[in-house]
Design a protein around this motif. Structure first.
Motif, short mmCIF file in Angstrom:
data_model
loop_
_atom_site.label_atom_id
_atom_site.label_comp_id
_atom_site.label_asym_id
_atom_site.label_seq_id
_atom_site.Cartn_x
_atom_site.Cartn_y
_atom_site.Cartn_z
N TYR A 127 0.82 -1.20 0.00
CA TYR A 127 0.00 0.00 0.00
C TYR A 127 0.87 1.26 0.00
O TYR A 127 0.61 2.21 -0.72
N GLY A 128 1.93 1.27 0.79
CA GLY A 128 2.81 2.44 0.86
C GLY A 128 3.49 2.74 -0.45
O GLY A 128 3.85 3.88 -0.73
N ASP A 129 3.68 1.72 -1.29
CA ASP A 129 4.33 1.93 -2.58
C ASP A 129 3.39 2.43 -3.66
O ASP A 129 3.83 2.92 -4.69
N TYR A 130 2.10 2.27 -3.46
CA TYR A 130 1.13 2.67 -4.48
C TYR A 130 0.09 3.63 -3.90
O TYR A 130 0.22 4.83 -4.05
N GLY A 131 -0.93 3.11 -3.25
CA GLY A 131 -2.00 3.96 -2.71
C GLY A 131 -1.49 5.00 -1.74
O GLY A 131 -1.95 6.13 -1.72
N GLY A 132 -0.53 4.64 -0.94
CA GLY A 132 0.05 5.57 0.03
C GLY A 132 0.79 6.72 -0.64
O GLY A 132 0.99 7.76 -0.04
N LEU A 165 14.51 0.79 -15.90
CA LEU A 165 15.21 2.07 -15.80
C LEU A 165 14.30 3.19 -15.31
O LEU A 165 14.77 4.23 -14.88
N ASN A 166 12.99 2.99 -15.39
CA ASN A 166 12.02 4.00 -14.97
C ASN A 166 11.50 3.65 -13.58
O ASN A 166 10.36 3.26 -13.41
N ARG A 167 12.37 3.77 -12.58
CA ARG A 167 11.99 3.42 -11.21
C ARG A 167 12.29 4.58 -10.27
O ARG A 167 13.07 5.46 -10.59
N ARG A 168 11.67 4.52 -9.09
CA ARG A 168 12.02 5.49 -8.06
C ARG A 168 13.45 5.24 -7.65
O ARG A 168 13.91 4.10 -7.64
#
Length: 155
Positions: free
Chosen positions: A6-11, A68-71
């Protein structure tokens, strides 16, 4: 909210647009916007990783492009209970770099875990693991451990 990611998406405020969430027409609207997958090896990617799944922010890309398109990852240093210190190392080109490392009590003073590892000739991950397993400083900061039969085992 109880899902582990959840913290990685909705959060972070990442969502699927209402038009694509609609049970009756959502998939058709999604397909109309980005089209069917052109090749089996392509993946769905968000152009701006900090925004949701909505028209104009999704595309088909290769696995390499998606990776390559990551946080940016955070190399957070875990405080083991005595604070966090800094140490300097010089790379093979002679350029100095400053790193963070947890502080640990060693030989009557607080030193970085990296310095203790060098002095003990034990790897930093080994020392960190010992502390994370709940071992005290005396046991963790020992270069030689003993096997159950009493023979020394060098780490």
């Amino acid at each position: 909210m109880t899902h582990p990611q959840y913290g990685d998406y909705g959060g972070r405020g990442i969502f699927v647009c209402a038009e694509w969430e609609c049970i009756e027409t959502g998939f058709a609207a999604f397909l109309e916007e980005i089209g069917p997958k052109p090749y089996p090896w392509l993946e769905l990617d968000r152009i701006n990783n900090n925004k949701g799944y909505y028209p104009g922010n999704v595309r088909w890309v290769s696995r390499t492009a998606n990776l390559l398109n990551r946080r940016p990852t955070t190399n957070a240093v875990t405080d083991l209970g005595w604070g966090v210190g800094r140490y300097r190392r010089t790379d093979r080109n002679g350029k100095p770099h400053t790193f963070k490392s947890p502080l640990v009590p060693f030989n009557g003073e607080l030193v970085t875990l990296a310095k203790a590892a060098i002095d003990l000739q034990v790897s930093v991950p080994t020392l960190r693991q010992r502390f994370q397993r709940g071992w005290g400083p005396e046991r963790s900061l020992t270069s030689t451990l003993f096997c159950p039969r009493g023979k020394p085992r060098i780490n």
